[in-house]
Design an enzyme around this catalytic site. Structure first.
Site, PDB file in Angstrom:
ATOM      1  N   SER A   1     -11.949   1.553   6.909  1.00 48.54           N
ATOM      2  CA  SER A   1     -11.338   2.882   6.678  1.00 48.54           C
ATOM      3  C   SER A   1      -9.840   2.994   6.984  1.00 48.54           C
ATOM      4  O   SER A   1      -9.256   4.045   6.705  1.00 48.54           O
ATOM      5  CB  SER A   1     -12.060   4.012   7.434  1.00 48.54           C
ATOM      6  OG  SER A   1     -13.241   4.401   6.751  1.00 48.54           O
ATOM      7  N   THR A   2      -9.225   1.954   7.558  1.00 48.98           N
ATOM      8  CA  THR A   2      -7.833   2.149   7.999  1.00 48.98           C
ATOM      9  C   THR A   2      -6.788   1.741   6.963  1.00 48.98           C
ATOM     10  O   THR A   2      -5.591   1.774   7.241  1.00 48.98           O
ATOM     11  CB  THR A   2      -7.542   1.390   9.312  1.00 48.98           C
ATOM     12  OG1 THR A   2      -7.623  -0.017   9.077  1.00 48.98           O
ATOM     13  CG2 THR A   2      -8.512   1.791  10.399  1.00 48.98           C
ATOM     14  N   GLY A   3      -7.254   1.368   5.775  1.00 47.25           N
ATOM     15  CA  GLY A   3      -6.312   1.054   4.700  1.00 47.25           C
ATOM     16  C   GLY A   3      -6.134   2.271   3.815  1.00 47.25           C
ATOM     17  O   GLY A   3      -5.624   3.313   4.246  1.00 47.25           O
TER      18      GLY A   3
ATOM     19  N   ILE B   1     -10.477 -12.269   6.075  1.00 46.33           N
ATOM     20  CA  ILE B   1     -11.925 -12.286   6.336  1.00 46.33           C
ATOM     21  C   ILE B   1     -12.685 -13.121   5.312  1.00 46.33           C
ATOM     22  O   ILE B   1     -13.775 -13.610   5.613  1.00 46.33           O
ATOM     23  CB  ILE B   1     -12.467 -10.828   6.404  1.00 46.33           C
ATOM     24  CG1 ILE B   1     -13.815 -10.787   7.140  1.00 46.33           C
ATOM     25  CG2 ILE B   1     -12.569 -10.208   5.012  1.00 46.33           C
ATOM     26  CD1 ILE B   1     -14.274  -9.385   7.488  1.00 46.33           C
TER      27      ILE B   1
ATOM     28  N   ASP C   1     -11.949  -5.105  -0.129  1.00 46.49           N
ATOM     29  CA  ASP C   1     -13.032  -5.114  -1.119  1.00 46.49           C
ATOM     30  C   ASP C   1     -12.677  -6.044  -2.288  1.00 46.49           C
ATOM     31  O   ASP C   1     -13.478  -6.906  -2.679  1.00 46.49           O
ATOM     32  CB  ASP C   1     -13.262  -3.679  -1.614  1.00 46.49           C
ATOM     33  CG  ASP C   1     -14.483  -3.530  -2.489  1.00 46.49           C
ATOM     34  OD1 ASP C   1     -15.365  -4.405  -2.448  1.00 46.49           O
ATOM     35  OD2 ASP C   1     -14.557  -2.525  -3.216  1.00 46.49           O
TER      36      ASP C   1
ATOM     37  N   ASN D   1     -16.758   1.037  -1.487  1.00 45.19           N
ATOM     38  CA  ASN D   1     -16.736   2.463  -1.848  1.00 45.19           C
ATOM     39  C   ASN D   1     -18.143   2.879  -2.295  1.00 45.19           C
ATOM     40  O   ASN D   1     -19.003   2.028  -2.522  1.00 45.19           O
ATOM     41  CB  ASN D   1     -15.675   2.739  -2.919  1.00 45.19           C
ATOM     42  CG  ASN D   1     -15.863   1.864  -4.138  1.00 45.19           C
ATOM     43  OD1 ASN D   1     -16.940   1.828  -4.739  1.00 45.19           O
ATOM     44  ND2 ASN D   1     -14.831   1.116  -4.501  1.00 45.19           N
TER      45      ASN D   1
ATOM     46  N   GLY E   1      -7.639  -3.811  -1.763  1.00 46.40           N
ATOM     47  CA  GLY E   1      -7.739  -4.121  -0.337  1.00 46.40           C
ATOM     48  C   GLY E   1      -8.752  -5.215  -0.050  1.00 46.40           C
ATOM     49  O   GLY E   1      -8.911  -6.170  -0.825  1.00 46.40           O
TER      50      GLY E   1
HETATM   51  P1  ADP Z   1     -10.546   1.229   3.312  1.00 47.75           P
HETATM   52  O1  ADP Z   1     -10.683   1.705   1.891  1.00 47.75           O
HETATM   53  O2  ADP Z   1     -11.874   1.248   4.047  1.00 47.75           O
HETATM   54  O3  ADP Z   1      -9.452   1.926   4.062  1.00 47.75           O
HETATM   55  P2  ADP Z   1      -8.898  -1.173   2.802  1.00 47.75           P
HETATM   56  O4  ADP Z   1      -9.377  -2.417   2.147  1.00 47.75           O
HETATM   57  O5  ADP Z   1      -7.892  -0.342   2.072  1.00 47.75           O
HETATM   58  O6  ADP Z   1     -10.220  -0.335   3.190  1.00 47.75           O
HETATM   59  O7  ADP Z   1      -8.288  -1.539   4.235  1.00 47.75           O
HETATM   60  C1  ADP Z   1      -9.055  -1.864   5.357  1.00 47.75           C
HETATM   61  C2  ADP Z   1      -8.348  -2.916   6.178  1.00 47.75           C
HETATM   62  O8  ADP Z   1      -8.591  -4.208   5.602  1.00 47.75           O
HETATM   63  C3  ADP Z   1      -6.823  -2.778   6.256  1.00 47.75           C
HETATM   64  O9  ADP Z   1      -6.408  -3.012   7.607  1.00 47.75           O
HETATM   65  C4  ADP Z   1      -6.329  -3.912   5.365  1.00 47.75           C
HETATM   66  O10 ADP Z   1      -5.066  -4.407   5.770  1.00 47.75           O
HETATM   67  C5  ADP Z   1      -7.398  -4.951   5.627  1.00 47.75           C
HETATM   68  N1  ADP Z   1      -7.495  -6.086   4.688  1.00 47.75           N
HETATM   69  C6  ADP Z   1      -7.050  -6.214   3.417  1.00 47.75           C
HETATM   70  N2  ADP Z   1      -7.345  -7.442   2.916  1.00 47.75           N
HETATM   71  C7  ADP Z   1      -7.990  -8.121   3.916  1.00 47.75           C
HETATM   72  C8  ADP Z   1      -8.539  -9.437   4.062  1.00 47.75           C
HETATM   73  N3  ADP Z   1      -8.508 -10.320   3.065  1.00 47.75           N
HETATM   74  N4  ADP Z   1      -9.108  -9.768   5.258  1.00 47.75           N
HETATM   75  C9  ADP Z   1      -9.186  -8.890   6.268  1.00 47.75           C
HETATM   76  N5  ADP Z   1      -8.685  -7.638   6.202  1.00 47.75           N
HETATM   77  C10 ADP Z   1      -8.097  -7.252   5.051  1.00 47.75           C
END
Ligand code: ADP
Length: 180
Positions: free
Chosen positions: A127-129, A17, A40, A30, A38
């Site tokens: 939320s799915t990570g 993204i 963020d 958060n 992740g």
């Molecule tokens: P949360 O804490 O809301 O669960 P996470 O960042 O742990 O957030 O995960 C949310 C989603 O973002 C997961 O599917 C993860 O694989 C995805 N993700 C991680 N890095 C990227 C990125 N650079 N671009 C898009 N999605 C990402």
């Protein structure tokens, strides 16, 4: 894959993204708006110091961002002009209001988008990570919420992308969009 609802096209893309060529990207932040891992971590690294400082300023002013709400900052060094930071619910079995809070993330993010004249916006899978929300359920909730907004609000961004990082997440959203 894409599908149109009223004036809005929902597009599913697999990728990173931080590379999106779009007006605004949404960050799965958060409540403290302090850098996490992740998506963020990736968005903060790519956006740079201006994004970190803008989050620090919001934290000083209002203490952060409650779950289900959203705040907006500059996109810093991203192609996107803005980052909308929203805080998804931590999955706790599904009987703690998780679905309503997740829907609220999408609603509040789109409200900020409209207020800032944003026409195109990219969401990650909120939320799915680390927060553990089952992806299949999250995909259905996210897409249904956006469809409802597209079909009921007068002003909605015309392009709403989901930029999904991995195959499994992309498949869940593709299945949910097909069923929608
Ligand atoms: P949360 O804490 O809301 O669960 P996470 O960042 O742990 O957030 O995960 C949310 C989603 O973002 C997961 O599917 C993860 O694989 C995805 N993700 C991680 N890095 C990227 C990125 N650079 N671009 C898009 N999605 C990402």
């Amino acid at each position: 894959m894409e599908k149109q609802f009223a004036q809005t096209t929902i597009e599913l893309i697999q990728g990173d993204i931080t590379k999106a060529k779009i007006d605004a990207v949404v960050n799965a932040a958060n409540e403290k708006l302090i850098g996490g891992g992740g998506v963020d971590g990736a968005i903060r690294r790519a956006g740079g110091e201006a994004v970190v400082k803008a989050c620090d300023d919001i934290r000083k002013q209002q203490g952060g961002c409650p779950t289900g709400q959203a705040v907006i900052t500059t996109g810093g060094k991203l192609h996107a002009k803005y980052i909308i930071h929203t805080v998804g619910p931590v999955w706790n079995g599904g009987n703690s209001g998780e679905a309503a809070l997740l829907a609220s993330c999408y609603r509040e993010s789109l409200k900020l988008a409209v207020e800032n004249d944003i026409k195109s916006i990219a969401f990650p899978s909120i939320s799915t990570g680390v927060y553990g929300y089952p992806t299949e359920k999250a995909a259905a909730e996210a897409l249904q919420t956006i469809r409802d907004i597209a079909e009921s609000e007068v002003t909605v961004p015309t392009t709403i992308q989901f930029v999904l990082f991995d195959d499994a997440t992309y498949s869940c959203y593709a299945d949910a969009l097909t069923k929608l």
